[in-house]
Design a protein around this motif. Sequence first.
Motif, PDB file in Angstrom:
ATOM      1  N   PRO A 264      78.757  38.603  85.416  1.00 44.44           N
ATOM      2  CA  PRO A 264      78.866  37.773  84.089  1.00 44.44           C
ATOM      3  C   PRO A 264      77.613  36.775  83.924  1.00 44.44           C
ATOM      4  O   PRO A 264      76.960  36.658  84.753  1.00 44.44           O
ATOM      5  CB  PRO A 264      80.190  36.579  84.824  1.00 44.44           C
ATOM      6  N   ARG A 265      77.420  36.544  82.535  1.00 45.68           N
ATOM      7  CA  ARG A 265      76.374  35.631  82.225  1.00 45.68           C
ATOM      8  C   ARG A 265      76.571  34.426  82.267  1.00 45.68           C
ATOM      9  O   ARG A 265      77.849  33.717  82.532  1.00 45.68           O
ATOM     10  CB  ARG A 265      76.345  35.863  80.653  1.00 45.68           C
ATOM     11  N   CYS A 266      75.500  33.562  82.900  1.00 44.12           N
ATOM     12  CA  CYS A 266      75.841  32.305  83.188  1.00 44.12           C
ATOM     13  C   CYS A 266      75.482  31.420  82.081  1.00 44.12           C
ATOM     14  O   CYS A 266      74.676  31.757  81.247  1.00 44.12           O
ATOM     15  CB  CYS A 266      74.683  31.775  84.172  1.00 44.12           C
ATOM     16  N   TYR A 267      76.184  30.523  81.554  1.00 44.01           N
ATOM     17  CA  TYR A 267      76.120  29.581  80.672  1.00 44.01           C
ATOM     18  C   TYR A 267      75.799  28.131  80.958  1.00 44.01           C
ATOM     19  O   TYR A 267      76.499  27.721  81.667  1.00 44.01           O
ATOM     20  CB  TYR A 267      77.604  29.444  79.874  1.00 44.01           C
TER      21      TYR A 267
END
Length: 286
Positions: A264-267
């Motif tokens: 998952p992409r980190c925000y």
Amino acid sequence: MREEILDDIDEEFELELDDRRLDEEDGEALSFRRTYFRELLRLQGELVKLQSWVQETGYRLVVLFEGRDAAGKGGVIKRITQRLNPRICRVAALPAPSERERTQWYFQRYVSHLPAGGEIVLFDRSWYNRAGVERVMGFCTDEQYDEFFRSVPEFERMLVRSGIKVVKYWFSITDEQQEARFRARIEDPLKQWKLSPMDLQSRVRWEDYTQAKEEMLERSSIPEAPWWVVQAVDKKKARLNCINHLLSQVPYEAVEKPLIELPPRCYNPDYVRNPTPESMIVPEIY
């Protein structure tokens, strides 16, 4: 020339076609072109499996491509490498030797291009330049020529003993087919760069090249590294036949790969993206 143009168009299609598109075609008998694309994609899939196996096992593979000018060597090399990792499968196309290289042991400049473990090297022309163009054009002496044939079997046996698989292909075309391809290159501004003064001389000295080729095949085909002749008048058939044969020369197996999961992409709530200056943007003409 029409066939040459169609072949170039097909080359672009090869980069875009996939099995899904081919399966969407109607159920009528496949034309040879559709058969060619389907088989090429299938064979390229096998080449990807071969690449994975070579990388996994540390196998070392050298493939030599020789033949007359315009015989189609570059075309088959392009199809072999089209979908492979250039860090694993690379092409060695050496220029004419420098003054320093001419004073070295003849095979020395080729040795640095040989594969390490887990690599494939395709030689677009090779050390057999001495048996071909150098012999015909007088770029080597009779003594150097004879020494080459004394040395090359031992050189290749040494490579094989060290664990390198050596596969050698000669692409064979007719006198008429070479003339047709040369004339197509003369007429096509996108291909004129392929014609050199040496290529033009090869037309004049066709019979000399034939004699040199016959002597080369006779004197340098050894059990450890035999010559294989590819009938190359039909470019597409030659590509399929060569790739299929190359795959048969290596005992590769499918390598089980771990399942790939996209993380998952980190925000970051504090992250603010800065706009790109307009002066840096490439104009969107298309």
